[in-house]
Enzyme design. Structure first.
Site, PDB file in Angstrom:
ATOM      1  N   HIS A 198       0.854  -1.189   0.000  1.00  0.00           N
ATOM      2  CA  HIS A 198       0.000   0.000   0.000  1.00  0.00           C
ATOM      3  C   HIS A 198       0.883   1.230   0.000  1.00  0.00           C
ATOM      4  CE1 HIS A 198      -4.096  -1.764   1.442  1.00  0.00           C
ATOM      5  NE2 HIS A 198      -3.488  -2.559   0.609  1.00  0.00           N
TER       6      HIS A 198
ATOM      7  N   TYR B  61      -9.485   5.643   6.755  1.00  0.00           N
ATOM      8  CA  TYR B  61      -9.724   6.040   8.141  1.00  0.00           C
ATOM      9  C   TYR B  61     -10.741   7.173   8.081  1.00  0.00           C
ATOM     10  CZ  TYR B  61      -5.514   3.499   9.703  1.00  0.00           C
ATOM     11  OH  TYR B  61      -4.587   2.536  10.003  1.00  0.00           O
TER      12      TYR B  61
ATOM     13  N   PRO C 275      -5.189   0.639  18.380  1.00  0.00           N
ATOM     14  CA  PRO C 275      -4.896   0.092  17.041  1.00  0.00           C
ATOM     15  C   PRO C 275      -4.904   1.122  15.908  1.00  0.00           C
ATOM     16  CG  PRO C 275      -7.119  -0.494  17.721  1.00  0.00           C
ATOM     17  CD  PRO C 275      -6.479   0.179  18.890  1.00  0.00           C
TER      18      PRO C 275
ATOM     19  N   LYS D 136       0.427   0.105  14.916  1.00  0.00           N
ATOM     20  CA  LYS D 136       1.817   0.020  15.377  1.00  0.00           C
ATOM     21  C   LYS D 136       2.129  -1.201  16.247  1.00  0.00           C
ATOM     22  CE  LYS D 136       4.055   3.448  13.588  1.00  0.00           C
ATOM     23  NZ  LYS D 136       3.825   2.946  12.227  1.00  0.00           N
TER      24      LYS D 136
ATOM     25  N   TYR E 231       3.559   6.575   9.914  1.00  0.00           N
ATOM     26  CA  TYR E 231       2.764   5.393   9.564  1.00  0.00           C
ATOM     27  C   TYR E 231       3.649   4.318   8.925  1.00  0.00           C
ATOM     28  CZ  TYR E 231      -1.556   2.900   8.411  1.00  0.00           C
ATOM     29  OH  TYR E 231      -2.562   1.984   8.368  1.00  0.00           O
TER      30      TYR E 231
HETATM   31  C1  PHB Z   1      -6.458  -4.226  10.013  1.00  0.00           C
HETATM   32  O1  PHB Z   1      -6.402  -4.415   8.775  1.00  0.00           O
HETATM   33  O2  PHB Z   1      -6.879  -5.080  10.771  1.00  0.00           O
HETATM   34  C2  PHB Z   1      -6.014  -2.914  10.565  1.00  0.00           C
HETATM   35  C3  PHB Z   1      -5.399  -1.984   9.742  1.00  0.00           C
HETATM   36  C4  PHB Z   1      -4.999  -0.752  10.235  1.00  0.00           C
HETATM   37  C5  PHB Z   1      -5.201  -0.459  11.578  1.00  0.00           C
HETATM   38  C6  PHB Z   1      -5.789  -1.387  12.412  1.00  0.00           C
HETATM   39  C7  PHB Z   1      -6.200  -2.610  11.918  1.00  0.00           C
HETATM   40  O3  PHB Z   1      -4.830   0.764  12.047  1.00  0.00           O
END
Ligand code: PHB
Length: 390
Positions: free
Chosen positions: A75, A203, A294, A298, A386
């Site tokens: 990504h 997000y 989450p 990280k 990130y």
């Molecule tokens: C996930 O794909 O489970 C996932 C991705 C990004 C995050 C948290 C969980 O910040």
């Protein structure tokens, strides 16, 4: 009681424990890893899915597997969505890095297979694990999967046993300092049999609360929405979940692609750090020493970063026979830990809505998103954090 001696006893066979065992074996240091969970249980518990480039390099360069690059998805950016608009943060353009979508369960499967292929000593499904660090050498006792009592004596003990770590609790009272932050919300996570809604993570901040659109495979997706910490999964059928997701994400021509919903869980949210990460011959790694919410993806990356440092420190300890090198571990690891704490907290507070927040704070939050998405410097700050600090 069966007795065994090893150089490093590791409690916890998740990615941190297994990666450490793998790296140590490549340096000629033997270890025994124990976990109360079965191999099947660890392999099927849904966890996060984003790997920093440094984590990918560690998996590939140390010979665990190159399945992450063959089968994982690179990504090159993420989307922040607010006020009904998508704003893409272009990692490649901003910092020349990417992340990989490769679920933690796959990382575990690769590591477990590599340890088996290399003849590593990993005991899954043990019971009654106890650690004793009061003597000259640390001791781990447990009942193995066949019910036999086992005692492992080691030169060093590593606690990679997650946020409810028994190793952390072995540190005597008065030695530990702990830093906490609780949040007034949690995430409701679910898997759905549906095609991808978008090629990159979204997000999304909305007046109804945060939502995250992630992926797993072309036909299965992973999504989350902000909920109350006391939310019960039973209260949410498919219709109710999709109605909530639509409110938070759909609009202005963007629509989630829906499908039947499978496994669902409520994920607790907290920030936590403990120090020291080393006491005598006990060292803590990953969630045993720190947990992050989450939102910044990280957790696993931080655990692997700990293990990279820990491997160097332990190798030096055995090469030179000097205890003081163990002291360098915490200082070297905690700098990154606190950066990740800040980043995870920042992403969380920027994107979630909390009850009773003032009108001032709501506008300030919108301005923050506007700065992060509207300015190259703001976007680069997010992109660097990130994808992982060098
Ligand atoms: C996930 O794909 O489970 C996932 C991705 C990004 C995050 C948290 C969980 O910040």
């Amino acid at each position: 009681m069966t007795g065994t001696r090893t150089q490093v006893a590791i409690v916890g066979a998740g990615p941190a424990g297994l990666m450490l065992s793998h790296l140590l074996s490549r340096s000629g240091i033997d270890s025994v890893v124990v976990d109360i969970r079965t191999r099947e249980e660890i392999a099927t518990t849904s966890r996060a899915g984003i790997l920093e480039a440094g984590s990918v390099r560690l998996l590939v360069d140390s010979g665990v597997s190159d399945r992450v690059v063959a089968e994982g998805d690179r990504h090159d950016g993420v989307v922040l969505r607010f006020d009904g608009e998508n704003h893409r943060i272009d990692f490649r353009d901003l910092v020349g890095e990417s992340v990989w979508l490769y679920p933690q369960t796959e990382v575990f499967i690769d590591l477990a297979a590599r340890r088996t292929a290399d003849g590593g000593d990993v005991r899954y499904g043990v019971a009654d694990t106890a650690v004793d660090i009061t003597g000259d050498r640390p001791v781990v006792t447990f009942a193995d999967a066949d019910g036999r009592a086992v005692r492992v004596e080691a030169d060093l003990l590593v606690g990679a046993d997650g946020s409810r770590s028994i190793c952390r609790r072995a540190l005597p009272d008065g030695v530990r300092t702990e830093w906490f932050r609780e949040y007034p919300f949690a995430w409701f996570g679910f898997l759905t049999d549906a095609p991808q809604s978008h090629p990159e993570l979204i997000y999304a901040r909305s007046e109804h609360g945060f939502a995250l659109v992630s992926q797993r495979t072309p036909t299965m997706q992973r999504m989350y929405f902000q909920c109350s910490p006391t939310e019960r999964v039973q209260a949410w059928d498919d219709d109710r979940i999709w109605a909530e997701m639509r409110k938070r994400v759909n609009g202005n021509g963007f629509e989630l692609r829906e499908g039947p919903i499978g496994a669902r869980t409520v994920l607790p949210f907290r920030s936590f750090v403990t120090a020291p990460m080393r006491h005598g011959r006990l060292l803590l790694a990953g969630d045993a020493a720190h947990t992050v919410p989450p939102t910044g993806a990280k957790g696993l990356n931080l655990a692997l970063a700990d293990v990279r440092v820990l491997h160097e420190v332990i190798t030096e300890f055995f090469a030179r026979g000097r205890e003081d090198v163990l002291d360098t571990y915490g200082d070297r690891a905690l700098d990154r830990v606190w950066k990740a704490q800040h980043f995870s907290y920042w992403m969380t507070t920027m994107l979630h809505s909390a009850e009773g927040v003032s009108a001032f704070d709501r506008e300030r939050q919108r301005a923050e998103l506007s700065l992060v998405t509207g300015s190259r410097h703001g976007a680069a700050y997010l992109a660097e954090a990130y994808t992982g600090w060098a």
